[in-house]
Design a protein around this motif. Structure first.
Motif, PDB file in Angstrom:
ATOM      1  N   ALA A 219       0.904  -1.300  -0.168  1.00  0.00           N
ATOM      2  CA  ALA A 219       0.027   0.127  -0.152  1.00  0.00           C
ATOM      3  C   ALA A 219       0.901   1.321  -0.066  1.00  0.00           C
ATOM      4  O   ALA A 219       1.929   1.335   0.408  1.00  0.00           O
ATOM      5  CB  ALA A 219      -0.977  -0.290   1.158  1.00  0.00           C
ATOM      6  N   VAL A 220       0.374   2.402  -0.700  1.00  0.00           N
ATOM      7  CA  VAL A 220       0.879   3.522  -0.642  1.00  0.00           C
ATOM      8  C   VAL A 220       0.113   4.666  -0.141  1.00  0.00           C
ATOM      9  O   VAL A 220      -0.923   4.744  -0.398  1.00  0.00           O
ATOM     10  CB  VAL A 220       1.315   4.068  -2.053  1.00  0.00           C
ATOM     11  N   ASN A 221       0.274   5.052   1.099  1.00  0.00           N
ATOM     12  CA  ASN A 221      -0.646   6.157   1.754  1.00  0.00           C
ATOM     13  C   ASN A 221       0.109   7.356   1.819  1.00  0.00           C
ATOM     14  O   ASN A 221       1.326   7.544   2.271  1.00  0.00           O
ATOM     15  CB  ASN A 221      -0.956   5.537   3.089  1.00  0.00           C
ATOM     16  N   VAL A 222      -1.047   8.451   1.715  1.00  0.00           N
ATOM     17  CA  VAL A 222      -0.449   9.810   2.048  1.00  0.00           C
ATOM     18  C   VAL A 222      -0.772  10.179   3.476  1.00  0.00           C
ATOM     19  O   VAL A 222      -2.108  10.225   3.656  1.00  0.00           O
ATOM     20  CB  VAL A 222      -0.939  10.628   0.921  1.00  0.00           C
ATOM     21  N   ARG A 223      -0.060  10.895   4.315  1.00  0.00           N
ATOM     22  CA  ARG A 223      -0.447  11.460   5.451  1.00  0.00           C
ATOM     23  C   ARG A 223       0.143  12.700   5.683  1.00  0.00           C
ATOM     24  O   ARG A 223       1.069  13.390   5.140  1.00  0.00           O
ATOM     25  CB  ARG A 223       0.210  10.492   6.509  1.00  0.00           C
ATOM     26  N   ILE A 224      -0.562  13.412   6.504  1.00  0.00           N
ATOM     27  CA  ILE A 224      -0.076  14.831   6.971  1.00  0.00           C
ATOM     28  C   ILE A 224       0.388  14.747   8.103  1.00  0.00           C
ATOM     29  O   ILE A 224      -0.062  14.382   9.351  1.00  0.00           O
ATOM     30  CB  ILE A 224      -1.144  15.841   7.095  1.00  0.00           C
ATOM     31  N   ILE A 225       1.699  15.257   8.498  1.00  0.00           N
ATOM     32  CA  ILE A 225       2.348  15.123   9.822  1.00  0.00           C
ATOM     33  C   ILE A 225       2.666  16.518  10.441  1.00  0.00           C
ATOM     34  O   ILE A 225       3.056  17.435   9.560  1.00  0.00           O
ATOM     35  CB  ILE A 225       3.538  14.356   9.954  1.00  0.00           C
ATOM     36  N   GLU A 226       2.799  16.784  11.638  1.00  0.00           N
ATOM     37  CA  GLU A 226       3.015  18.259  12.224  1.00  0.00           C
ATOM     38  C   GLU A 226       4.806  18.334  12.141  1.00  0.00           C
ATOM     39  O   GLU A 226       5.318  17.210  12.328  1.00  0.00           O
ATOM     40  CB  GLU A 226       2.662  18.336  13.432  1.00  0.00           C
ATOM     41  N   ARG A 227       5.260  19.573  12.020  1.00  0.00           N
ATOM     42  CA  ARG A 227       6.800  19.548  11.984  1.00  0.00           C
ATOM     43  C   ARG A 227       7.359  19.360  13.380  1.00  0.00           C
ATOM     44  O   ARG A 227       8.639  19.117  13.320  1.00  0.00           O
ATOM     45  CB  ARG A 227       6.988  21.198  11.742  1.00  0.00           C
ATOM     46  N   ASP A 228       6.649  19.546  14.338  1.00  0.00           N
ATOM     47  CA  ASP A 228       7.117  19.328  15.991  1.00  0.00           C
ATOM     48  C   ASP A 228       6.871  17.881  16.251  1.00  0.00           C
ATOM     49  O   ASP A 228       6.984  17.471  17.483  1.00  0.00           O
ATOM     50  CB  ASP A 228       6.676  20.345  16.799  1.00  0.00           C
ATOM     51  N   SER A 229       6.474  17.161  15.538  1.00  0.00           N
ATOM     52  CA  SER A 229       6.082  15.764  16.006  1.00  0.00           C
ATOM     53  C   SER A 229       7.281  14.863  15.828  1.00  0.00           C
ATOM     54  O   SER A 229       8.376  15.048  15.177  1.00  0.00           O
ATOM     55  CB  SER A 229       5.033  14.887  15.024  1.00  0.00           C
TER      56      SER A 229
END
Length: 404
Positions: free
Chosen positions: A161-171
């Protein structure tokens, strides 16, 4: 965000509202349009922009990124607040998705197997073009290339699978994601492309949702760039099929022309080249003999003109002209020789004992035949663009001498 829908790589139709529309300052004749949201990917991250249409009639000719805003360019203006229906050129989008996701996979596999990192990449636009990645080493071997290709295609078969996610810069995850650095002007959360068990990488581009959609990957060849990097050329998915079809068509055509199969191409071409070299050598001998006979016949003719000699031959080369000039120069006549096809490019040589006359007439003849020339002393020669006018040049020489 002005291109929020880009999180969904498969959305190819969408309704949006015009936020602004004005004449472009740097693209004459085009309108600069910003929507409240878009599915047309703006050029960036190594991936070319999407193309498409609005309301099924207005072509979007270019999309570019300004910070977090996607700017669209069309030849037709739209009203601010107007609602439009967007449609992506899906064939172009799908091709870019395959090549871009393929690049991520190739980069991850090569880095994992060899330690070599990708420092740049290029997605050539169109099915006839190839892509490449640039590695930070020139030590990549052919065996490593073959192993990487095999591993890539095994992962494709596994349908990861290929998933697109959004993460925070401070994570915490931000520090673990593979990246070549964030682009200048980047703000807000970070978009990452996660290939299950293979790679997690920051990326703004469009991607497939499963590695099986890549169909297959072919690593074509390597090319050393300087002393510290290597270009690995590749094609993915539809481009593999397209280029295989084109290569097969070329192979069939060559087999017919060479009267042999692919395994004999090298031997047959080498044989043809050898024969061509032998023929060229023999032709030079024949031309020299023809030049010598031409001069002898001229000098022995009772009708020979004593003040000038002009001659054109389609196959005349510099050596042919030089032989004639060397034989006629002691006879103190003006010589004009031309060579080349009946139309187009050719060569000329003007020679004579009177250096002043040669330097005077040479540039005029060159201009007459639309060419460039030069020389000193008894010779003036050059290349021309309209050799078919050689008779005009001959008449010019005759008339000039007759009026003196």
């Amino acid at each position: 965000m002005a291109f929020e829908c880009q999180r969904n790589s498969y959305k190819c139709e969408f309704d949006s509202k015009v936020l602004s529309c004005k004449i472009s300052d740097n693209k004459p004749g085009l309108y600069r349009i910003v929507f409240d949201d878009t599915i047309l990917f703006p050029e960036g991250g190594g991936q070319p922009e999407d193309l498409g249409c609005l309301n099924d009639s207005i072509s979007v000719l270019h999309v570019e990124r300004e910070g977090d805003v996607a700017v669209h360019y069309t030849k037709v203006p739209l009203e601010e607040g107007e609602h439009v229906h967007m449609r992506v050129n899906w064939e172009r989008r799908w091709d870019h998705m395959q090549q871009h996701s393929g690049q991520h996979l190739i980069t991850a596999v090569i880095e994992r197997k060899t330690g070599y990192k990708t420092i740049s990449w290029c997605l050539g636009v169109g099915l006839d073009n190839k892509c490449f990645i640039e590695l930070d080493s020139n030590k990549m071997s052919l065996q490593q290339l073959q192993d990487a290709e095999e591993e890539c295609n095994k992962l494709i078969i596994q349908s990861r699978a290929v998933n697109v996610r959004i993460i925070e810069r401070d994570s915490e995850e931000f520090n673990l994601v593979r990246s070549r650095g964030l682009p200048s002007g980047s703000v807000g959360p970070i978009r990452v492309v996660d290939m299950q068990g293979v790679d997690v990488n920051m990326c703004c581009g469009t991607h497939v949702s499963n590695l099986s959609h890549l169909q297959c990957i072919k690593l074509l060849h390597m090319e050393q760039k300087g002393t510290s990097s290597t270009l690995v050329h590749f094609v993915v998915g539809g481009r593999v099929c397209h280029q295989l079809g084109r290569m097969h068509a070329n192979e069939r055509s060559l087999s017919k022309l060479l009267s042999c199969g692919p395994e004999e191409y090298g031997r047959q071409i080498e044989k043809i080249s050898k024969n061509q070299r032998a023929d060229a050598k023999q032709n030079k001998i024949y031309l020299r003999e023809i030049a010598e006979l031409t001069v002898k016949n001229h000098l022995s003719s009772p009708c020979a003109v004593e003040s000038y000699f002009v001659l054109h031959r389609d196959d005349a080369d510099h050596e042919f002209m030089s032989v004639i000039c060397n034989m006629l120069l002691p006879h103190k006549i003006l010589i004009l020789l031309t060579g080349g096809g009946r139309k187009g490019q050719g060569i000329f040589l003007l020679s004579g004992k009177d250096d002043k006359l040669v330097s005077e007439l040479g540039p005029q003849i060159s201009a007459m035949l639309e060419g460039k020339g030069g020389g000193r002393g008894s010779r003036y020669q050059g290349k021309v663009q309209k050799i078919e006018l050689y008779k005009v040049a001959f008449e010019f020489v005759k008339n000039h001498l007759c009026t003196q």
